[in-house]
Scaffold this active site. Structure first.
Site, mmCIF file in Angstrom:
data_model
loop_
_atom_site.group_PDB
_atom_site.id
_atom_site.type_symbol
_atom_site.label_atom_id
_atom_site.label_comp_id
_atom_site.label_asym_id
_atom_site.label_seq_id
_atom_site.Cartn_x
_atom_site.Cartn_y
_atom_site.Cartn_z
ATOM 1 N N CYS A 131 0.830 -1.201 0.000
ATOM 2 C CA CYS A 131 0.000 0.000 0.000
ATOM 3 C C CYS A 131 0.865 1.252 0.000
ATOM 4 O O CYS A 131 1.766 1.389 0.837
ATOM 5 C CB CYS A 131 -0.923 0.005 1.211
ATOM 6 S SG CYS A 131 -2.031 1.439 1.246
ATOM 7 N N CYS B 249 -0.571 5.635 6.409
ATOM 8 C CA CYS B 249 -1.387 5.547 7.622
ATOM 9 C C CYS B 249 -0.543 4.961 8.761
ATOM 10 O O CYS B 249 -0.061 3.829 8.673
ATOM 11 C CB CYS B 249 -2.616 4.686 7.382
ATOM 12 S SG CYS B 249 -3.618 5.228 5.969
ATOM 13 N N CYS C 294 -1.203 1.358 10.419
ATOM 14 C CA CYS C 294 -1.423 0.185 9.584
ATOM 15 C C CYS C 294 -0.126 -0.558 9.257
ATOM 16 O O CYS C 294 0.829 0.034 8.751
ATOM 17 C CB CYS C 294 -2.124 0.603 8.295
ATOM 18 S SG CYS C 294 -2.539 -0.803 7.229
ATOM 19 N N CYS D 266 -16.837 -9.571 4.596
ATOM 20 C CA CYS D 266 -16.175 -8.314 4.269
ATOM 21 C C CYS D 266 -14.924 -8.572 3.436
ATOM 22 O O CYS D 266 -13.984 -9.221 3.911
ATOM 23 C CB CYS D 266 -15.795 -7.572 5.552
ATOM 24 S SG CYS D 266 -17.183 -7.345 6.689
ATOM 25 N N CYS E 222 -19.834 -6.891 2.216
ATOM 26 C CA CYS E 222 -19.286 -5.567 2.455
ATOM 27 C C CYS E 222 -17.940 -5.502 1.747
ATOM 28 O O CYS E 222 -17.133 -6.435 1.845
ATOM 29 C CB CYS E 222 -19.101 -5.321 3.954
ATOM 30 S SG CYS E 222 -18.326 -3.728 4.358
ATOM 31 N N CYS F 150 -20.800 2.264 5.557
ATOM 32 C CA CYS F 150 -20.162 1.760 6.776
ATOM 33 C C CYS F 150 -18.913 2.594 7.018
ATOM 34 O O CYS F 150 -18.058 2.705 6.140
ATOM 35 C CB CYS F 150 -19.805 0.285 6.603
ATOM 36 S SG CYS F 150 -18.858 -0.432 7.970
ATOM 37 N N ARG G 206 -20.309 -1.883 15.921
ATOM 38 C CA ARG G 206 -19.522 -3.114 15.917
ATOM 39 C C ARG G 206 -18.250 -2.913 16.721
ATOM 40 O O ARG G 206 -17.454 -2.023 16.414
ATOM 41 C CB ARG G 206 -19.162 -3.516 14.483
ATOM 42 C CG ARG G 206 -18.462 -4.873 14.386
ATOM 43 C CD ARG G 206 -18.159 -5.251 12.933
ATOM 44 N NE ARG G 206 -19.241 -4.837 12.072
ATOM 45 C CZ ARG G 206 -19.105 -4.005 11.035
ATOM 46 N NH1 ARG G 206 -17.917 -3.534 10.715
ATOM 47 N NH2 ARG G 206 -20.145 -3.666 10.315
#
Length: 344
Positions: free
Chosen positions: A83, A87, A90, A127, A159, A219, A289
């Site tokens: 990626c 972030c 992460c 998901c 999702c 979401c 959640r």
């Protein structure tokens, strides 16, 4: 969001003792009234001795809309690492030195096998999550093909969480049968630049709006434990209420060695429960959640989370382990709650 109020509801009811205050907040939530910032801060700073009355009040709101049912979700890391975003939380980020698996988008058969595993775990939502700034057209083709087959053969809601979306990409996912699109705000607008610099808070919010426009259920959630203040946490809950998120995953940072936030302190379990109560009061009808990091932050108090939250992930997360699925099923049964099976 402005944080100055000349006379909040909390200020106007100084005689309320804490037990009465929590009931007052529950009734406000059930009437659809938004808590003031002062009331939200009162929840987050409540004495630990007030935790059980606070959760009892949050449960009154939860039970109005969800009874004693618990929704289960399972995720698959459909594309790991690689990626380009920075972030800080992460392990899949370009700035992470964490030793994680790195691979391109999983093939259709592997995604289908994941869906079958979700069913075996009694999950109602599967998901599909991919690391990256946003999907390439080839990656989108792979997800769309898998989703179409899952929808035609299995009773699962889907999702997708694939990063920033273009309008036509959102439409393709919706047309393929994706029920929900996840893109977390993660933190407050003020705290965002300290966590990520390669994209903006507004870009994340815009992707949630794209999902809504395409007809997918929005979401979006948060990660608690990234240097935010209590006022930031209240702002996050306000923002998700105003954004119209149907499902709100509340993650608690699971700090991973090799990431910029590797040394971040664990959120105390009692504070994590107060955060969940706040989100239930401010987002009473939404699916709340308790998500990533619950095992390492809530630890033995995980069952109490379900008095405010009505949904959990089962199994492992993207690059960190969850607890055994059988333990989650047992936890729900021991509480006298019931797993909500998918009805589509």
């Amino acid at each position: 969001m402005t944080t100055t109020h000349s006379a909040s509801k909390l200020d106007s009811t100084p005689s309320l003792n804490p037990n009465i205050l929590w009931q007052h907040l529950a009734q406000q939530a059930l009437r659809g009234e938004r808590l003031t910032i002062d009331e939200g801060l009162a929840v987050l700073t409540a004495d630990d001795d007030q935790l059980l009355p606070l959760l009892h009040a949050a449960f009154q709101v939860r039970s109005r809309y969800y009874g004693r049912k618990v929704k289960l979700n399972m995720l698959i890391n459909a594309k790991s690492g690689l990626c380009p975003e920075d972030c800080g939380y992460c392990s899949q980020s370009i700035v992470s030195a964490a030793p994680i698996p790195k691979y391109t988008m999983l093939d259709k058969e592997t995604l289908l096998a994941g869906a079958r595993e979700a069913l075996s775990r009694k999950a109602g939502t599967y998901c599909i999550v991919a690391a990256g700034r946003g999907p390439t057209e080839r990656e989108l083709d792979q997800v769309v093909e898998a989703v179409a087959e899952i929808r035609s053969t299995m009773p699962l809601k889907i999702c997708a969480c694939l990063g920033l979306l273009k309008p036509q990409q959102a439409r393709r996912l919706a047309e393929a049968g994706v029920h929900r699109y996840n893109h977390n705000l993660n933190t407050s607008r003020a705290n965002y630049p300290s966590i990520t610099t390669t994209h903006t808070y507004d870009q994340r919010a815009a992707t949630v709006e794209q999902a809504k426009l395409a007809g997918m259920s929005p979401c979006s959630g948060v990660i608690i434990g990234m240097g935010e203040t209590d006022a930031d946490i209240v702002e996050m809950a306000y923002a998700l209420r105003e954004l119209g998120a149907d499902s709100i995953p509340v993650n608690f940072l699971h700090s991973v060695p090799g990431t910029p936030l590797a040394d971040a302190k664990r959120t105390p379990a009692l504070k994590a429960l107060k955060v969940l109560a706040l989100f239930r009061f401010l987002c009473p009808k939404q699916e709340i959640r308790v998500a990533g990091g619950r095992e390492v932050n809530l630890r033995t108090l995980q069952p109490l989370a379900l008095y405010a939250a009505n949904s959990v992930f089962v199994g492992d997360y993207l690059t960190t382990p969850g607890q055994a699925v059988s333990s989650d099923h047992q936890m729900i049964e021991d509480l006298g709650f019931e797993i909500e099976l998918c009805a589509i």
